[in-house]
Design a protein around this motif. Structure first.
Motif, PDB file in Angstrom:
ATOM      1  N   LYS A  49       0.868  -1.168   0.000  1.00  0.00           N
ATOM      2  CA  LYS A  49       0.000   0.000   0.000  1.00  0.00           C
ATOM      3  C   LYS A  49       0.909   1.224   0.000  1.00  0.00           C
ATOM      4  O   LYS A  49       1.896   1.254   0.729  1.00  0.00           O
ATOM      5  N   TRP A 106       2.833   1.266   3.626  1.00  0.00           N
ATOM      6  CA  TRP A 106       2.469   0.380   4.721  1.00  0.00           C
ATOM      7  C   TRP A 106       2.004  -0.957   4.157  1.00  0.00           C
ATOM      8  O   TRP A 106       1.768  -1.066   2.957  1.00  0.00           O
ATOM      9  N   ASN A 107       1.959  -1.943   5.026  1.00  0.00           N
ATOM     10  CA  ASN A 107       1.560  -3.295   4.602  1.00  0.00           C
ATOM     11  C   ASN A 107       2.364  -3.757   3.380  1.00  0.00           C
ATOM     12  O   ASN A 107       1.796  -4.261   2.429  1.00  0.00           O
TER      13      ASN A 107
HETATM   14  C1  LIG Z   1      -2.658  -4.862   6.156  1.00  0.00           C
HETATM   15  O1  LIG Z   1      -3.213  -5.914   5.388  1.00  0.00           O
HETATM   16  C2  LIG Z   1      -4.015  -6.800   6.124  1.00  0.00           C
HETATM   17  C3  LIG Z   1      -4.444  -7.899   5.212  1.00  0.00           C
HETATM   18  O2  LIG Z   1      -4.638  -7.446   3.927  1.00  0.00           O
HETATM   19  C4  LIG Z   1      -5.199  -6.054   6.724  1.00  0.00           C
HETATM   20  O3  LIG Z   1      -5.960  -6.943   7.505  1.00  0.00           O
HETATM   21  C5  LIG Z   1      -4.686  -4.929   7.578  1.00  0.00           C
HETATM   22  O4  LIG Z   1      -5.767  -4.193   8.055  1.00  0.00           O
HETATM   23  C6  LIG Z   1      -3.780  -4.047   6.783  1.00  0.00           C
HETATM   24  N1  LIG Z   1      -3.224  -3.043   7.642  1.00  0.00           N
HETATM   25  C7  LIG Z   1      -3.303  -1.776   7.360  1.00  0.00           C
HETATM   26  C8  LIG Z   1      -2.655  -0.858   8.332  1.00  0.00           C
HETATM   27  O5  LIG Z   1      -3.849  -1.390   6.349  1.00  0.00           O
END
Ligand SMILES: *[C@@H]1O[C@H](CO)[C@@H](O)[C@H](O)[C@H]1NC(C)=O
Ligand SMILES: *[C@@H]1O[C@H](CO)[C@@H](O)[C@H](O)[C@H]1NC(C)=O
Ligand SMILES: *[C@@H]1O[C@H](CO)[C@@H](O)[C@H](O)[C@H]1NC(C)=O
Ligand SMILES: *[C@@H]1O[C@H](CO)[C@@H](O)[C@H](O)[C@H]1NC(C)=O
Ligand SMILES: *[C@@H]1O[C@H](CO)[C@@H](O)[C@H](O)[C@H]1NC(C)=O
Ligand SMILES: *[C@@H]1O[C@H](CO)[C@@H](O)[C@H](O)[C@H]1NC(C)=O
Ligand SMILES: *[C@@H]1O[C@H](CO)[C@@H](O)[C@H](O)[C@H]1NC(C)=O
Ligand SMILES: *[C@@H]1O[C@H](CO)[C@@H](O)[C@H](O)[C@H]1NC(C)=O
Ligand SMILES: *[C@@H]1O[C@H](CO)[C@@H](O)[C@H](O)[C@H]1NC(C)=O
Ligand SMILES: *[C@@H]1O[C@H](CO)[C@@H](O)[C@H](O)[C@H]1NC(C)=O
Ligand SMILES: *[C@@H]1O[C@H](CO)[C@@H](O)[C@H](O)[C@H]1NC(C)=O
Ligand SMILES: *[C@@H]1O[C@H](CO)[C@@H](O)[C@H](O)[C@H]1NC(C)=O
Length: 410
Positions: A40, A162-163
């Motif tokens: 992201k 992030w992610n």
């Molecule tokens: C990161 O990805 C996971 C799975 O796709 C999701 O559950 C989580 O909310 C995400 N975290 C953020 C900070 O977007």
């Protein structure tokens, strides 16, 4: 190099599943994946307006992107991931490696102020570059994971990530270990049940229990071809191996837990693959093939990961679990697949149908020979009894003839 680019097949994966701001891309060369990215990101771009003021605009990477221009690289050329999106905006990253680590080398972000939705009042219309060296090193065969927000700033652009999950120089993201960036304190996945979480984030593997485990539970697995089930399998698997613990010849058993196991695979015309991944600790790959009218289990690959290492064991040229194509194979009895000196698989309650699955259900079962003990024993006993009767009758007849002959001489 021309050939390389031509042979490059680019795939966009599961985009529909991602929320926006995220994209998941994979770069493949012929059939081998070389770069996988799922992340992201948003870009905050400061630009000069027609009134000579500075203004910020935010560009969010959409989930629909394309990766033309990407390459797996060659001995001379570094692998490069190029992600194109929106109105001629591009994000790219290249990689280098040595024998132990690979590095995320340079990120280049290019934006186009001709995009009037984002830059309605830009003073200068054109394409701008921003280059940022990263130099983050990741052990070979590990996926770089960074969940928390990371900000990269260059003169006019702030990139917020992030992610992030990024892998280069390895083929299968599911086979790799996670390498967490500093700052990510918790691993992504909750540790498997019954494992006490420890501060050691690198050792995601559960401690193998030293005592022999119970019979493994039977899992129901399938492989999809589009939305149709094309391979069905249910079985309990137990690995008996020295590969999980320190010290030579310490055998431990490890039960594949269906609750933690993800199945995947491929269905071909003459070959089929079932891949069972138990939380990345143990991955069992079963290769089925067809000879004449029968299918059989031809090859088994097992990948095991302990706290420090990943080991792979393969057994080819097997000839197990044979049944005619169009049927399923069934065997309740425990069977043993000797994959290597240091790895044995015990299988329980196996039912598989790797080919010709109709309506997602098993066809008629061909039951394994050893299951038929219950029928076999009466047959053997019956045959033995019959034999005995014949012998008695013959003996009686001979006896009678002897006595008769005796009378004659009298
Ligand atoms: C990161 O990805 C996971 C799975 O796709 C999701 O559950 C989580 O909310 C995400 N975290 C953020 C900070 O977007
Ligand atoms: C920039 O100029 C336009 C017209 O030239 C005006 O409408 C706008 O309000 C100005 N913006 C700023 C931030 O001064
Ligand atoms: C644009 O964003 C950057 C970073 O967030 C900030 O430093 C800068 O002051 C902002 N510029 C304007 C004009 O708001
Ligand atoms: C990665 O890309 C940057 C910018 O294009 C370039 O300077 C660098 O040499 C590349 N790295 C490798 C290993 O090719
Ligand atoms: C590989 O690169 C890393 C980081 O640049 C370095 O620490 C390591 O010593 C290198 N290994 C070899 C075998 O060159
Ligand atoms: C990475 O994985 C591949 C395939 O599993 C293996 O051949 C290679 O030796 C591994 N490299 C390292 C440095 O572990
Ligand atoms: C992590 O494991 C290593 C080796 O088992 C140990 O030496 C180290 O103290 C552990 N670190 C933490 C934070 O538990
Ligand atoms: C594991 O394999 C060893 C060596 O073949 C054998 O002695 C042992 O009984 C096996 N354990 C189990 C639980 O099958
Ligand atoms: C991990 O597996 C390797 C290869 O089998 C073995 O040499 C090593 O001792 C194991 N490490 C631990 C901590 O069990
Ligand atoms: C798997 O999950 C089911 C239902 O949640 C539970 O009954 C079963 O005990 C679990 N099996 C294992 C091996 O944990
Ligand atoms: C199974 O393992 C063998 C030996 O490592 C390898 O040649 C083969 O390609 C593997 N199969 C797959 C599909 O990974
Ligand atoms: C599959 O299902 C359809 C509809 O439920 C049925 O008409 C068909 O006969 C089924 N085929 C088989 C092989 O069971």
């Amino acid at each position: 190099m021309e050939r390389y680019l031509c042979g490059l097949i680019i795939y966009l994966l599961g985009l529909g599943l991602m929320s926006s701001e995220a994209f998941e891309v994979e770069v493949k060369d012929e059939s081998k994946t070389c770069i996988h990215a799922n992340l992201k990101v948003k870009f905050i771009i400061q630009y000069e307006t027609i009134n000579n003021t500075l203004k910020n605009t935010t560009l969010v990477a959409p989930d629909a992107v394309d990766t033309s221009g990407s390459t797996c690289g060659s001995t001379k050329e570094a692998p490069l991931l190029v992600v194109n999106f929106g109105n001629n905006h591009t994000w790219s990253v290249n990689f280098t490696k040595n024998s132990t680590v690979y590095s995320i080398d340079v990120i280049v972000f290019t934006y186009n102020t001709n995009d009037s939705a984002l830059f309605p009042d830009a003073k200068i219309k054109g394409v701008f570059n921003t280059v940022r060296s990263i130099g983050e090193s990741v052990p070979i065969n590990e996926t770089y994971i960074c969940l928390h927000e990371e900000v990269l700033s260059t003169e006019n652009v702030t990139q917020v990530y992030w992610n992030v999950s990024l892998l280069a120089y390895a083929q299968d993201v599911s086979l790799t270990k996670e390498f967490h960036c500093s700052g990510d304190t918790t691993p992504t996945k909750a540790p498997p049940t019954s494992v006490v979480p420890t501060a050691n984030t690198t050792s995601a593997a559960p401690k193998p229990t030293p005592k022999p485990e119970d019979k493994p539970s039977t899992g129901n697995y399938s492989v999809l071809n589009g939305t149709e089930k094309c391979l069905l399998a249910s079985m309990g698997l137990q690995l008996n191996t020295t590969l999980l613990v320190d010290g030579k010849n310490v055998r431990t058993t490890f039960n594949i837990d269906p609750n933690r196991t993800i199945s995947s695979g491929d269905c071909g015309v003459n070959t089929a693959i079932l891949r069972l991944n138990d939380s990345g600790i143990a991955i069992v790959e079963l290769y089925f093939s067809i000879k004449l009218e029968n299918f059989y289990l031809k090859e088994v690959n097992v990948t095991i990961r302990n706290a420090t290492e990943m080991s792979r064991r393969t057994s080819t040229n097997l000839s197990l679990w044979e049944a005619s194509v169009g049927n399923s194979y069934l065997c309740h009895k425990e069977q043993l697949i000797r994959v290597s000196e240091d790895l044995i698989i015990n299988t329980f309650d196996v039912r598989v149908q790797p080919f010709n699955v109709q309506n997602g259900t098993y066809a008629t079962a061909s039951e394994c020979f050893i299951d038929n003990d219950s029928i076999l024993i009466p047959i053997i006993v019956g045959a033995a009894l019959a034999g005995l009767i014949v012998i008695i009758v013959i003996a009686y007849l001979i006896g009678r003839r002897k006595t008769y002959a005796g009378y004659q001489t009298l």
